[in-house]
Design a protein around this motif. Structure first.
Motif, mmCIF file in Angstrom:
data_model
loop_
_atom_site.group_PDB
_atom_site.id
_atom_site.type_symbol
_atom_site.label_atom_id
_atom_site.label_comp_id
_atom_site.label_asym_id
_atom_site.label_seq_id
_atom_site.Cartn_x
_atom_site.Cartn_y
_atom_site.Cartn_z
ATOM 1 N N SER A 1 -4.595 7.857 -2.805
ATOM 2 C CA SER A 1 -4.129 9.213 -2.936
ATOM 3 C C SER A 1 -5.176 10.292 -2.162
ATOM 4 O O SER A 1 -6.355 10.025 -2.452
ATOM 5 C CB SER A 1 -4.292 9.436 -4.438
ATOM 6 O OG SER A 1 -3.899 10.886 -4.842
ATOM 7 N N TYR A 2 -4.625 11.135 -1.328
ATOM 8 C CA TYR A 2 -5.617 12.044 -0.731
ATOM 9 C C TYR A 2 -5.293 13.251 -0.527
ATOM 10 O O TYR A 2 -5.748 14.234 0.385
ATOM 11 C CB TYR A 2 -5.626 11.395 0.926
ATOM 12 C CG TYR A 2 -4.452 11.333 1.698
ATOM 13 C CD1 TYR A 2 -4.174 12.510 2.930
ATOM 14 C CD2 TYR A 2 -3.248 10.528 1.571
ATOM 15 C CE1 TYR A 2 -3.007 12.470 3.490
ATOM 16 C CE2 TYR A 2 -2.226 10.578 2.435
ATOM 17 C CZ TYR A 2 -1.991 11.579 3.409
ATOM 18 O OH TYR A 2 -1.073 11.650 4.092
ATOM 19 N N GLY A 3 -4.537 13.765 -1.724
ATOM 20 C CA GLY A 3 -4.091 15.209 -1.679
ATOM 21 C C GLY A 3 -3.304 15.462 -2.634
ATOM 22 O O GLY A 3 -2.873 14.822 -3.572
ATOM 23 N N SER A 4 -2.978 16.774 -3.004
ATOM 24 C CA SER A 4 -2.443 17.428 -4.093
ATOM 25 C C SER A 4 -1.415 18.414 -3.475
ATOM 26 O O SER A 4 -1.167 19.646 -3.916
ATOM 27 C CB SER A 4 -3.100 17.886 -5.266
ATOM 28 O OG SER A 4 -3.909 19.035 -4.812
ATOM 29 N N ALA A 5 -0.324 18.102 -2.257
ATOM 30 C CA ALA A 5 0.471 18.990 -1.778
ATOM 31 C C ALA A 5 1.420 19.815 -2.906
ATOM 32 O O ALA A 5 1.515 20.874 -2.518
ATOM 33 C CB ALA A 5 1.119 18.505 -0.803
ATOM 34 N N ALA A 31 0.926 -1.507 0.049
ATOM 35 C CA ALA A 31 0.067 -0.043 -0.115
ATOM 36 C C ALA A 31 0.903 1.316 -0.037
ATOM 37 O O ALA A 31 1.928 1.265 0.825
ATOM 38 C CB ALA A 31 -0.850 -0.027 1.117
ATOM 39 N N VAL A 32 0.271 2.316 -0.772
ATOM 40 C CA VAL A 32 1.040 3.688 -0.550
ATOM 41 C C VAL A 32 0.160 4.605 -0.399
ATOM 42 O O VAL A 32 -1.113 4.784 -0.791
ATOM 43 C CB VAL A 32 1.605 3.978 -2.050
ATOM 44 C CG1 VAL A 32 2.536 5.353 -1.845
ATOM 45 C CG2 VAL A 32 2.766 2.858 -2.817
ATOM 46 N N PHE A 33 0.412 5.460 0.763
ATOM 47 C CA PHE A 33 -0.571 6.640 1.058
ATOM 48 C C PHE A 33 0.111 7.890 0.489
ATOM 49 O O PHE A 33 1.175 8.201 1.041
ATOM 50 C CB PHE A 33 -0.920 6.751 2.459
ATOM 51 C CG PHE A 33 -1.241 5.107 2.789
ATOM 52 C CD1 PHE A 33 -2.703 4.915 2.682
ATOM 53 C CD2 PHE A 33 -0.438 4.131 3.538
ATOM 54 C CE1 PHE A 33 -3.382 3.621 3.304
ATOM 55 C CE2 PHE A 33 -1.187 2.885 3.538
ATOM 56 C CZ PHE A 33 -2.379 2.833 3.882
ATOM 57 N N ASP A 34 -0.601 8.571 -0.599
ATOM 58 C CA ASP A 34 0.026 9.579 -1.147
ATOM 59 C C ASP A 34 -0.636 10.972 -1.073
ATOM 60 O O ASP A 34 -1.762 11.032 -1.589
ATOM 61 C CB ASP A 34 0.371 9.126 -2.534
ATOM 62 C CG ASP A 34 1.322 10.136 -3.245
ATOM 63 O OD1 ASP A 34 0.956 11.491 -3.346
ATOM 64 O OD2 ASP A 34 2.300 9.760 -3.973
ATOM 65 N N HIS A 35 -0.122 11.890 -0.425
ATOM 66 C CA HIS A 35 -0.683 13.255 -0.235
ATOM 67 C C HIS A 35 -0.161 14.364 -1.229
ATOM 68 O O HIS A 35 -0.658 15.554 -1.191
ATOM 69 C CB HIS A 35 -0.754 13.690 0.894
ATOM 70 C CG HIS A 35 0.516 14.114 1.574
ATOM 71 N ND1 HIS A 35 1.884 13.574 1.508
ATOM 72 C CD2 HIS A 35 1.033 15.298 2.031
ATOM 73 C CE1 HIS A 35 2.938 14.062 1.794
ATOM 74 N NE2 HIS A 35 2.474 15.291 1.959
ATOM 75 N N VAL A 36 1.000 14.001 -2.056
ATOM 76 C CA VAL A 36 1.580 14.857 -2.769
ATOM 77 C C VAL A 36 0.905 15.335 -4.174
ATOM 78 O O VAL A 36 1.054 16.316 -4.536
ATOM 79 C CB VAL A 36 3.051 14.176 -2.869
ATOM 80 C CG1 VAL A 36 3.989 15.320 -3.643
ATOM 81 C CG2 VAL A 36 3.681 14.152 -1.715
ATOM 82 N N GLY A 37 0.540 14.034 -4.839
ATOM 83 C CA GLY A 37 -0.098 14.048 -6.059
ATOM 84 C C GLY A 37 0.785 14.337 -7.193
ATOM 85 O O GLY A 37 1.938 14.263 -6.963
ATOM 86 N N GLY A 38 0.261 14.834 -8.250
ATOM 87 C CA GLY A 38 1.448 14.827 -9.402
ATOM 88 C C GLY A 38 1.937 13.712 -9.795
ATOM 89 O O GLY A 38 1.667 12.592 -9.890
ATOM 90 N N ARG A 39 3.600 13.962 -10.047
ATOM 91 C CA ARG A 39 4.201 13.021 -10.512
ATOM 92 C C ARG A 39 4.557 12.087 -9.462
ATOM 93 O O ARG A 39 4.521 10.836 -9.494
ATOM 94 C CB ARG A 39 5.696 13.416 -10.836
ATOM 95 C CG ARG A 39 6.680 12.566 -11.085
ATOM 96 C CD ARG A 39 6.228 11.705 -12.496
ATOM 97 N NE ARG A 39 6.717 10.361 -12.807
ATOM 98 C CZ ARG A 39 6.533 9.755 -13.782
ATOM 99 N NH1 ARG A 39 5.911 10.199 -14.638
ATOM 100 N NH2 ARG A 39 6.878 8.415 -13.524
ATOM 101 N N SER A 40 4.293 12.386 -8.243
ATOM 102 C CA SER A 40 4.545 11.427 -7.142
ATOM 103 C C SER A 40 3.340 10.267 -7.054
ATOM 104 O O SER A 40 3.702 9.360 -6.558
ATOM 105 C CB SER A 40 4.354 12.205 -5.825
ATOM 106 O OG SER A 40 4.409 11.111 -4.493
ATOM 107 N N ALA A 41 2.130 10.582 -7.323
ATOM 108 C CA ALA A 41 1.119 9.683 -7.455
ATOM 109 C C ALA A 41 1.399 8.620 -8.519
ATOM 110 O O ALA A 41 1.096 7.513 -8.232
ATOM 111 C CB ALA A 41 -0.259 10.399 -7.679
#
Length: 343
Positions: A238-242, A213-223
């Motif tokens: 994915s839970y954001g686009s910091a 599992a990955v929990f990603d709040h960064v968004g963009g390329r990180s997602a």
């Protein structure tokens, strides 16, 4: 005679932190099914940082009172509410309105805070704890022995998420700047420096078969990178686009792009899944179910806090009147945990 006064912080428009305004008024009177909570602790989350820039995807029109959640004591109850609730310390998730000395809330939306848990402690795990718990247990269904990657492992949500994942028996890899690595190692997290390391390469070294599992709040390329780091059967939440916090233009566009990617990934012929997590999902069309689930999950988070599975990470406590200082500190990226506001 009640001589209390309402004090609240107003966001008048897209302003610097010093542009937030303090407004005084009358304490609200509860209507049918409502209670008034005297706030004891609220906080600065990433949502308010985006709202200040006009970039939170469903924020109300300016001006409004921010404040995603709060902890406090019920002081008055409206018709149809059990009068015995007065005097009870409770938590509430409100999305806006929490940055105030007194907050009007539907009685059905409050969750009792256990005895022995302080207001500031509880505040650190309301929106952050609900978000972390539901992503971990309702979306990714993380189990003992699995490996998870948490981006922003030192942040408000990340701090709770890594502790809940460790309590579930998972191996945790967490991204953070180097200054936070010692604290993460002390918790049992394997830290990765997102500033100086190639994160995907380092994670593949640590988990050659991919992560569960990955929990990603960064968004963009990180997602995108997060999706490709998943093991077969793995889940991306994915839970954001910091990464777009300071961008100009529409605040909805980064979220819409993420939603599009999530939809596309879930159409691919593989065993991986992707979700865009929104803590408010389901409230509009199934309010009672939403409330029941939120109450049950926040009760679990408070229980985990009380037994020590998670600890309250308070970055700083500042009075409501120092909201500009609190906002700048929360946005600085130099602190771990949550900036808490007191009355």
């Amino acid at each position: 005679m009640n001589t209390e006064e309402l004090v609240e912080i107003v966001l008048p428009g897209k302003v610097e932190p010093e542009g937030l305004e303090i407004r005084h008024g009358a304490v609200p009177v509860p209507g049918t099914g409502q209670v008034v909570i005297r706030m004891e602790a609220t906080g600065v989350s990433f949502a308010e940082q985006q709202m200040r820039r006009g970039r939170y995807y469903d924020q109300p029109a300016f001006p409004f009172v921010p404040g995603y959640d709060l902890v406090g004591t019920i002081v008055t109850t409206g018709d149809g509410v059990e009068p015995g609730l007065a005097g009870m310390r409770v938590a509430a998730l409100v999305k806006v309105g929490g940055w105030a000395s007194h907050v009007l809330v539907d009685a059905a939306d409050v969750v009792p805070v256990p005895e022995g848990v302080g207001a500031a402690e509880a505040e650190t795990v309301v929106v952050n704890g609900i978000t972390a718990w539901q992503m971990l247990h309702r979306k990714a269904h993380v189990k003992a022995g699995q490996t998870v990657l948490v981006h922003g492992a030192n942040g408000g949500v990340g701090t709770v998420l890594v502790q809940l994942a460790l309590a579930a028996g998972a191996k945790v890899i967490g991204t953070a700047s180097a200054r936070h690595h010692a604290a993460l190692r002390a918790k049992g997290v394997i830290p990765v420096d997102y500033r100086t390391e190639d994160v995907p390469r380092r994670v593949r070294e640590l988990a050659p078969g991919g992560v569960d599992a990955v929990f990603d709040h960064v968004g963009g390329r990180s997602a995108v990178d997060s999706w490709h780091l998943l093991a077969p059967g793995g889940t991306l939440v994915s839970y954001g686009s910091a990464s777009t916090r300071d961008d100009e233009g529409s605040g909805s566009w980064p979220v819409l792009k993420l939603l599009g990617r999530v939809w596309l990934w879930n159409t691919l012929p593989n065993r991986r899944r992707a979700y865009f997590f929104n803590v408010w999902a389901g409230r509009a069309y199934a309010k009672n179910r939403f409330r029941t689930r939120l109450s049950a999950d926040l009760t679990q988070v408070f229980a985990a806090l009380k037994r020590g599975d998670i600890t309250a990470q308070i970055a700083a406590e500042l009075p409501l009147a120092r909201i500009a200082d609190a906002m700048r500190l929360a946005e600085s990226g130099t602190v771990a945990g949550k900036v808490v506001l007191n009355p």
